[in-house]
Scaffold this active site. Structure first.
Site, PDB file in Angstrom:
ATOM      1  N   HIS A 105       0.833  -1.216   0.000  1.00 12.55           N
ATOM      2  CA  HIS A 105       0.000   0.000   0.000  1.00 12.55           C
ATOM      3  C   HIS A 105       0.865   1.263   0.000  1.00 12.55           C
ATOM      4  O   HIS A 105       2.027   1.248   0.435  1.00 12.55           O
ATOM      5  CB  HIS A 105      -0.903  -0.010   1.232  1.00 12.55           C
ATOM      6  CG  HIS A 105      -0.126  -0.083   2.506  1.00 12.55           C
ATOM      7  ND1 HIS A 105       0.460   1.012   3.070  1.00 12.55           N
ATOM      8  CD2 HIS A 105       0.211  -1.138   3.293  1.00 12.55           C
ATOM      9  CE1 HIS A 105       1.101   0.656   4.162  1.00 12.55           C
ATOM     10  NE2 HIS A 105       0.985  -0.656   4.315  1.00 12.55           N
ATOM     11  N   GLY A 106       0.268   2.382  -0.421  1.00 10.74           N
ATOM     12  CA  GLY A 106       0.933   3.679  -0.305  1.00 10.74           C
ATOM     13  C   GLY A 106       1.147   4.032   1.158  1.00 10.74           C
ATOM     14  O   GLY A 106       0.570   3.399   2.059  1.00 10.74           O
ATOM     15  N   GLU A 127      -1.180  -7.314   7.275  1.00 11.18           N
ATOM     16  CA  GLU A 127       0.160  -7.086   7.796  1.00 11.18           C
ATOM     17  C   GLU A 127       0.428  -8.073   8.939  1.00 11.18           C
ATOM     18  O   GLU A 127      -0.520  -8.608   9.530  1.00 11.18           O
ATOM     19  CB  GLU A 127       0.283  -5.629   8.281  1.00 11.18           C
ATOM     20  CG  GLU A 127       1.650  -5.242   8.826  1.00 11.18           C
ATOM     21  CD  GLU A 127       2.792  -5.575   7.882  1.00 11.18           C
ATOM     22  OE1 GLU A 127       2.962  -6.756   7.527  1.00 11.18           O
ATOM     23  OE2 GLU A 127       3.541  -4.655   7.513  1.00 11.18           O
ATOM     24  N   HIS A 151       0.841  -9.228  12.559  1.00  7.08           N
ATOM     25  CA  HIS A 151       0.309  -8.641  13.787  1.00  7.08           C
ATOM     26  C   HIS A 151       1.495  -8.208  14.637  1.00  7.08           C
ATOM     27  O   HIS A 151       2.347  -9.040  14.962  1.00  7.08           O
ATOM     28  CB  HIS A 151      -0.571  -9.652  14.530  1.00  7.08           C
ATOM     29  CG  HIS A 151      -1.446  -8.991  15.549  1.00  7.08           C
ATOM     30  ND1 HIS A 151      -0.930  -8.331  16.633  1.00  7.08           N
ATOM     31  CD2 HIS A 151      -2.792  -8.867  15.634  1.00  7.08           C
ATOM     32  CE1 HIS A 151      -1.918  -7.825  17.358  1.00  7.08           C
ATOM     33  NE2 HIS A 151      -3.068  -8.125  16.759  1.00  7.08           N
ATOM     34  N   GLY A 211       4.029  -4.461   3.973  1.00 10.21           N
ATOM     35  CA  GLY A 211       5.470  -4.700   4.005  1.00 10.21           C
ATOM     36  C   GLY A 211       5.811  -6.141   4.352  1.00 10.21           C
ATOM     37  O   GLY A 211       6.538  -6.825   3.625  1.00 10.21           O
TER      38      GLY A 211
END
Ligand code: DG2
Length: 246
Positions: A10-11, A88, A90, A181
């Site tokens: 994502h941005g 993402e 946790h 990420g």
């Protein structure tokens, strides 16, 4: 013949901009992140990489990024599948904490163990606390974690890869995965057969599509590490992610 996969972190989110550990906290994109997402779509158009199907996490920073990028690429109409398995990692009790302050408080070694070790998870989040997800209806009935290291992210992402993404690839579809990420790092580790030490040094920039051509027999990358659609911008952004907290 090869299959085409595009991985898109994502941005920039509002919490990336504030340097906070985010994990499963559902924060929006920053203004910069919105522009990055649209640019990601333009990069796909320019490269002639047009997704036929998109897979996202259940978090709005990935969902919004996919929507903006696909709109910019005129592919806003393609089918979408979403799963918490692409969320993402946790970040446990670190969720909501400032990365710089955490580094100062616990020191470089512990900080990097929590951020980048393969199998040392941060402390568990307290149930019912401000940034926990135990009462969140989108996860009802799912075996949701209270903390995760990359190893656990790979364990829960892989069944989704096999059951949902691989069939789309094998059907010849160009597949876009809009995620995070560390969920993307887990997929990259798997695809490129990266060992547990080396993956610690691999960081994913926000908003820059990472293109993989996969061998149709082995489903392994034709070019190890794939290709960023803007390699120069990716280089600078990767260094910035690596240096977060400093
Ligand atoms: C970041 C990654 O996740 O942080 O949870 O803080 O990709 O959703 O912004 P994302 C977070 P690092 O592991 O790079 O510190």
């Amino acid at each position: 013949m090869t299959y085409t996969l595009v991985l898109l972190r994502h941005g920039e989110s509002e919490w990336n901009a504030k340097n906070l550990f985010t994990g499963w906290v559902d924060v929006p994109l920053s203004e910069k992140g919105i522009e990055e997402a649209k640019r990601g779509g333009r990069l796909m158009t320019d490269a002639g990489v047009l997704p036929d199907v998109v897979h996202t996490s259940l978090l709005r920073r990935a969902i919004t990024t996919a929507n903006l990028a696909l709109d910019a690429a005129d592919r806003h109409w393609i089918p979408v599948k979403r799963s918490w398995r692409l969320n993402e990692r946790h970040y446990g009790a670190l969720q909501g904490k400032n990365k710089k302050e955490t580094l100062e408080q616990y020191g470089e070694e512990q900080f990097m163990l929590w951020r980048r070790s393969y199998d040392v998870p941060p402390p568990e989040i307290e149930l019912g606390s401000e940034y926990s997800q135990d009462a969140d209806p989108r996860y009802a009935g799912e075996p949701i974690p209270r903390t995760e290291a990359l190893a656990q992210v790979l364990d829960r992402a892989l069944p989704y890869w096999d059951a949902e993404i691989v069939p789309d690839l094998k059907a010849g579809k160009t597949v876009l995965v809009a995620a995070h990420g560390n969920s993307i790092r887990s997929i990259v580790k798997y695809l490129d057969d990266i060992d547990e030490q080396t993956i610690a040094g691999i960081n994913i920039p926000t908003g820059i599509p990472l293109l993989y051509e996969l061998d149709e027999e082995t489903l392994k990358p034709v070019t190890a590490g794939g290709t960023y659609l803007d390699p120069e911008a990716a280089k600078a952004a990767i260094a910035a992610v690596a240096n977060q907290g400093r």
